[in-house]
Design an enzyme around this catalytic site. Structure first.
Site, PDB file in Angstrom:
ATOM      1  N   ARG A 279       0.805  -1.228   0.000  1.00 63.69           N
ATOM      2  CA  ARG A 279       0.000   0.000   0.000  1.00 63.69           C
ATOM      3  C   ARG A 279       0.837   1.278   0.000  1.00 63.69           C
ATOM      4  NH1 ARG A 279      -2.816  -3.092   3.650  1.00 63.69           N
ATOM      5  NH2 ARG A 279      -4.752  -3.940   2.819  1.00 63.69           N
TER       6      ARG A 279
ATOM      7  N   LYS B 238       2.750  11.389 -11.500  1.00 61.52           N
ATOM      8  CA  LYS B 238       1.956  10.443 -12.295  1.00 61.52           C
ATOM      9  C   LYS B 238       2.795   9.188 -12.484  1.00 61.52           C
ATOM     10  CE  LYS B 238      -0.470  13.031 -15.754  1.00 61.52           C
ATOM     11  NZ  LYS B 238      -0.846  12.855 -17.158  1.00 61.52           N
TER      12      LYS B 238
ATOM     13  N   GLU C 240       9.289  18.093 -25.580  1.00 61.42           N
ATOM     14  CA  GLU C 240       8.586  18.563 -24.378  1.00 61.42           C
ATOM     15  C   GLU C 240       9.162  19.908 -23.908  1.00 61.42           C
ATOM     16  OE1 GLU C 240       5.961  16.897 -23.408  1.00 61.42           O
ATOM     17  OE2 GLU C 240       6.283  14.841 -24.117  1.00 61.42           O
TER      18      GLU C 240
ATOM     19  N   LYS D  71       7.148  22.840 -15.511  1.00 58.03           N
ATOM     20  CA  LYS D  71       6.360  21.642 -15.171  1.00 58.03           C
ATOM     21  C   LYS D  71       5.910  21.727 -13.704  1.00 58.03           C
ATOM     22  CE  LYS D  71       4.945  17.229 -15.409  1.00 58.03           C
ATOM     23  NZ  LYS D  71       4.782  16.019 -16.154  1.00 58.03           N
TER      24      LYS D  71
ATOM     25  N   GLU E 125      -4.655  16.773 -12.185  1.00 58.91           N
ATOM     26  CA  GLU E 125      -5.088  16.931 -13.575  1.00 58.91           C
ATOM     27  C   GLU E 125      -6.585  17.161 -13.709  1.00 58.91           C
ATOM     28  OE1 GLU E 125      -2.713  15.262 -17.089  1.00 58.91           O
ATOM     29  OE2 GLU E 125      -4.390  13.902 -16.908  1.00 58.91           O
TER      30      GLU E 125
ATOM     31  N   ARG F  40      -3.552  21.520 -15.700  1.00 63.96           N
ATOM     32  CA  ARG F  40      -2.502  20.560 -16.077  1.00 63.96           C
ATOM     33  C   ARG F  40      -2.714  20.044 -17.503  1.00 63.96           C
ATOM     34  NH1 ARG F  40       0.093  16.264 -11.799  1.00 63.96           N
ATOM     35  NH2 ARG F  40       1.372  15.076 -13.235  1.00 63.96           N
TER      36      ARG F  40
ATOM     37  N   ASN G 201      -0.743  19.036 -22.298  1.00 62.09           N
ATOM     38  CA  ASN G 201      -1.089  18.166 -23.420  1.00 62.09           C
ATOM     39  C   ASN G 201      -1.057  18.882 -24.764  1.00 62.09           C
ATOM     40  OD1 ASN G 201      -1.464  15.677 -22.160  1.00 62.09           O
ATOM     41  ND2 ASN G 201      -3.366  16.440 -21.290  1.00 62.09           N
TER      42      ASN G 201
ATOM     43  N   HIS H 208      -0.319  16.999 -27.867  1.00 60.40           N
ATOM     44  CA  HIS H 208      -0.454  15.585 -27.524  1.00 60.40           C
ATOM     45  C   HIS H 208      -1.700  14.919 -28.115  1.00 60.40           C
ATOM     46  CE1 HIS H 208       2.905  16.305 -24.919  1.00 60.40           C
ATOM     47  NE2 HIS H 208       2.888  15.086 -24.425  1.00 60.40           N
TER      48      HIS H 208
ATOM     49  N   HIS I   9      -0.516  11.772 -29.736  1.00 60.78           N
ATOM     50  CA  HIS I   9      -0.868  10.419 -29.304  1.00 60.78           C
ATOM     51  C   HIS I   9      -1.442   9.600 -30.453  1.00 60.78           C
ATOM     52  CE1 HIS I   9      -1.111  11.693 -24.824  1.00 60.78           C
ATOM     53  NE2 HIS I   9       0.034  11.111 -25.082  1.00 60.78           N
TER      54      HIS I   9
ATOM     55  N   HIS J 211       7.844   9.166 -28.489  1.00 60.69           N
ATOM     56  CA  HIS J 211       6.779  10.022 -27.979  1.00 60.69           C
ATOM     57  C   HIS J 211       7.067  11.496 -28.308  1.00 60.69           C
ATOM     58  CE1 HIS J 211       3.743  11.579 -25.257  1.00 60.69           C
ATOM     59  NE2 HIS J 211       4.667  12.316 -24.677  1.00 60.69           N
TER      60      HIS J 211
HETATM   61  N1  LIG Z   1       4.638  10.165 -15.625  1.00 62.14           N
HETATM   62  C1  LIG Z   1       4.517  11.163 -16.470  1.00 62.14           C
HETATM   63  O1  LIG Z   1       4.047  12.244 -16.138  1.00 62.14           O
HETATM   64  C2  LIG Z   1       5.014  10.958 -17.873  1.00 62.14           C
HETATM   65  C3  LIG Z   1       5.135  12.055 -18.726  1.00 62.14           C
HETATM   66  C4  LIG Z   1       5.667  11.852 -20.001  1.00 62.14           C
HETATM   67  C5  LIG Z   1       6.045  10.578 -20.394  1.00 62.14           C
HETATM   68  N2  LIG Z   1       5.895   9.529 -19.537  1.00 62.14           N
HETATM   69  C6  LIG Z   1       6.327   8.189 -19.923  1.00 62.14           C
HETATM   70  O2  LIG Z   1       7.727   8.183 -20.070  1.00 62.14           O
HETATM   71  C7  LIG Z   1       8.093   7.153 -20.983  1.00 62.14           C
HETATM   72  C8  LIG Z   1       9.089   7.707 -21.957  1.00 62.14           C
HETATM   73  O3  LIG Z   1      10.241   8.143 -21.262  1.00 62.14           O
HETATM   74  P1  LIG Z   1      11.680   8.102 -21.951  1.00 62.14           P
HETATM   75  O4  LIG Z   1      11.623   8.813 -23.227  1.00 62.14           O
HETATM   76  O5  LIG Z   1      12.662   8.495 -20.936  1.00 62.14           O
HETATM   77  O6  LIG Z   1      11.790   6.551 -22.339  1.00 62.14           O
HETATM   78  P2  LIG Z   1      12.750   5.393 -21.836  1.00 62.14           P
HETATM   79  O7  LIG Z   1      12.760   5.277 -20.379  1.00 62.14           O
HETATM   80  O8  LIG Z   1      12.397   4.188 -22.618  1.00 62.14           O
HETATM   81  O9  LIG Z   1      14.183   5.911 -22.293  1.00 62.14           O
HETATM   82  C9  LIG Z   1      14.418   6.078 -23.678  1.00 62.14           C
HETATM   83  C10 LIG Z   1      15.677   5.331 -24.117  1.00 62.14           C
HETATM   84  O10 LIG Z   1      16.803   6.045 -23.642  1.00 62.14           O
HETATM   85  C11 LIG Z   1      17.668   5.168 -22.922  1.00 62.14           C
HETATM   86  N3  LIG Z   1      18.331   5.990 -21.905  1.00 62.14           N
HETATM   87  C12 LIG Z   1      17.771   6.588 -20.838  1.00 62.14           C
HETATM   88  N4  LIG Z   1      18.667   7.356 -20.221  1.00 62.14           N
HETATM   89  C13 LIG Z   1      19.834   7.229 -20.908  1.00 62.14           C
HETATM   90  C14 LIG Z   1      21.121   7.796 -20.781  1.00 62.14           C
HETATM   91  N5  LIG Z   1      21.401   8.702 -19.831  1.00 62.14           N
HETATM   92  N6  LIG Z   1      22.073   7.440 -21.670  1.00 62.14           N
HETATM   93  C15 LIG Z   1      21.803   6.563 -22.660  1.00 62.14           C
HETATM   94  N7  LIG Z   1      20.591   6.020 -22.859  1.00 62.14           N
HETATM   95  C16 LIG Z   1      19.625   6.343 -21.980  1.00 62.14           C
HETATM   96  C17 LIG Z   1      16.782   4.082 -22.419  1.00 62.14           C
HETATM   97  O11 LIG Z   1      17.526   2.892 -22.194  1.00 62.14           O
HETATM   98  C18 LIG Z   1      15.803   3.928 -23.572  1.00 62.14           C
HETATM   99  O12 LIG Z   1      16.355   3.100 -24.554  1.00 62.14           O
HETATM  100  C19 LIG Z   1       6.823   6.674 -21.626  1.00 62.14           C
HETATM  101  O13 LIG Z   1       6.484   5.417 -21.097  1.00 62.14           O
HETATM  102  C20 LIG Z   1       5.788   7.713 -21.229  1.00 62.14           C
HETATM  103  O14 LIG Z   1       4.493   7.183 -21.106  1.00 62.14           O
HETATM  104  C21 LIG Z   1       5.391   9.710 -18.290  1.00 62.14           C
HETATM  105 ZN   LIG Z   2       4.513  14.055 -23.515  1.00 63.07          ZN
END
Ligand SMILES: NC(=O)c1ccc[n+]([C@@H]2O[C@H](COP(=O)([O-])OP(=O)(O)OC[C@H]3O[C@@H](n4cnc5c(N)ncnc54)[C@H](O)[C@@H]3O)[C@@H](O)[C@H]2O)c1
Ligand SMILES: [Zn+2]
Length: 371
Positions: free
Chosen positions: A124, A146, A188, A230, A240, A244, A248, A251, A255, A267
């Site tokens: 929990r 999130k 972003e 942010k 949200e 917030r 988007n 987006h 999306h 993304h």
């Molecule tokens: N929680 C939220 O508010 C929120 C907001 C936006 C996106 N997201 C989520 O975030 C995810 C995307 O995040 P992301 O783009 O970081 O993806 P990711 O975590 O898959 O990282 C992208 C790639 O970069 C590599 N990587 C990460 N850091 C590195 C570094 N320092 N050096 C070399 N390689 C590195 C990873 O291994 C991966 O291959 C999605 O799942 C999305 O839904 C969440």
């Molecule tokens: Zn985004």
């Protein structure tokens, strides 16, 4: 030596700090006040990130905790699911993690979202810390609480709002990011300027070469600038329910394109394409000028954002927006720019208006304006 600290508050009270540094060294000092000496720490990371940073982070954490465990999964969005969460639960149970122990998410948004969700639900709720390593995670996903995972083909379908105890950013990790992932995060970053802060947006335009070169000073200013934006938005609207939604911007189309391309584009790349389309709609409504619109296209093109893929039909993209989670009572919450640096939620955007945007010449050409 870089050291920035931004407090994130809820109801006027501090909930956690965002620390921006150019080393992991400070992690020990930041964690010690949480009584880590008495707690087990589990680093949750993925294979790719672990090859760069796990040893260093592990050594630092071992200075503040007698027991540091490691859970590694396969990198990539395909791992962001309940199966990986189950494996993590099992690992924590086998290693006798209880409510006073702590998770440390070391990696990009995939690691952060998944670890946060596991932390929110295991017993929990146990504490967790974000150590974001991708640009997208440093300026976006690690802030705001999130958390969640994908379920079957549905992205972020299962999740929770759950705040970290700390967000610790080492901007030096940006150096090892692939060009594509770096640019994806920039989607972003540019979005942040466009929706909220014209000065910041202009700074990005004026410093684009330094940003593209990932110069440390530029990275520090950029990451801090984006984190501030942010933070401001999530502080105003933690769950949200209103403002917030401005995050988007880009987006709704983004999306749809992401889904229709079956995630072959990142993304951030889809968000970039979506920002241009939404900016185009803002221009058609005369909220922003032709010049401002051309500048927006130009900055995304400068950072090599892809064009709208030729294989996608605009009707398909628009149809896909009907599944957007931002849909409410049949009308979509579309985010437009009222001006550069000021976004607004628009509920009167029709599918016809969306379709018209694709007739604009810049929506598919490589060089917007007179670049
Ligand atoms: N929680 C939220 O508010 C929120 C907001 C936006 C996106 N997201 C989520 O975030 C995810 C995307 O995040 P992301 O783009 O970081 O993806 P990711 O975590 O898959 O990282 C992208 C790639 O970069 C590599 N990587 C990460 N850091 C590195 C570094 N320092 N050096 C070399 N390689 C590195 C990873 O291994 C991966 O291959 C999605 O799942 C999305 O839904 C969440
Ligand atoms: Zn985004």
């Amino acid at each position: 030596m870089l050291e920035k600290r931004l407090e994130v508050k809820a109801d006027g009270k501090k909930v956690y700090d965002i620390i921006i540094r150019d080393t992991f060294e400070g992690l020990a000092k930041e964690l010690a006040p949480f009584g880590t000496e008495e707690r087990k720490l589990c680093i949750v990371t993925e294979r790719n990130v672990s090859s760069y940073y796990l040893n260093e982070v592990q050594e630092i954490l071992e200075k503040v905790s007698a027991r540091v465990d490691i859970f590694i999964f396969q990198e990539g969005e395909a791992s962001k699911n309940l199966d990986t969460v189950s494996q993590l639960y099992r690992y924590l149970i086998q290693h006798e993690y209880d409510r006073k122990d702590m998770l440390v998410a070391l990696g990009g948004g995939v690691v952060g979202d998944l670890t946060g969700f596991a932390a929110a639900t295991y017993l929990r709720g146990i504490d967790f810390v974000q150590v974001p390593t991708s640009l997208l995670s440093q300026v976006d996903s690690s802030i705001g609480g999130k958390t969640g995972v994908d379920f079957q083909c549905y992205k972020n379908m299962v999740g929770a709002f759950y705040m970290p105890k700390l967000v610790y950013i080492n901007i030096n990790t940006l150096k090892t990011l692939s060009e594509r992932e770096f640019h994806s995060g920039l989607g972003e970053v540019i979005k942040h300027g466009l929706i909220r802060d014209k000065e910041y947006y202009n700074w990005i335009r004026e410093n684009k070469e330094a940003i593209a070169e990932r110069e440390p000073e530029a990275m520090a200013v950029m990451v801090e600038g984006s984190c501030r934006i942010k933070r401001a938005v999530v502080e105003e609207d933690p769950k949200e329910q209103g403002i917030r939604a401005l995050l988007n911007f880009g987006h709704t189309f983004g999306h749809s394109i992401e889904k229709l391309m079956n995630f072959r584009l990142t993304h951030g790349e889809c968000v970039g394409i979506g920002c241009i389309l939404a900016a185009s709609m803002s221009r058609k409504r005369n909220y922003i000028s032709r010049e401002e619109y051309d500048d927006i296209v130009r900055i995304f093109r400068y950072f090599d954002f892809p064009e709208l893929p030729a294989e996608l039909k605009c009707e398909e993209i628009v149809r896909e927006t009907r599944h957007d989670k931002k849909m409410e009572h049949g009308s979509i919450k579309f985010i437009l720019l009222k001006a550069v640096g000021e976004a607004a939620i628009c509920r009167d955007v029709t599918e016809e208006e969306m379709l018209e945007v694709f007739e604009e010449p810049d929506s598919r050409t490589k060089s917007g304006g007179q670049a």
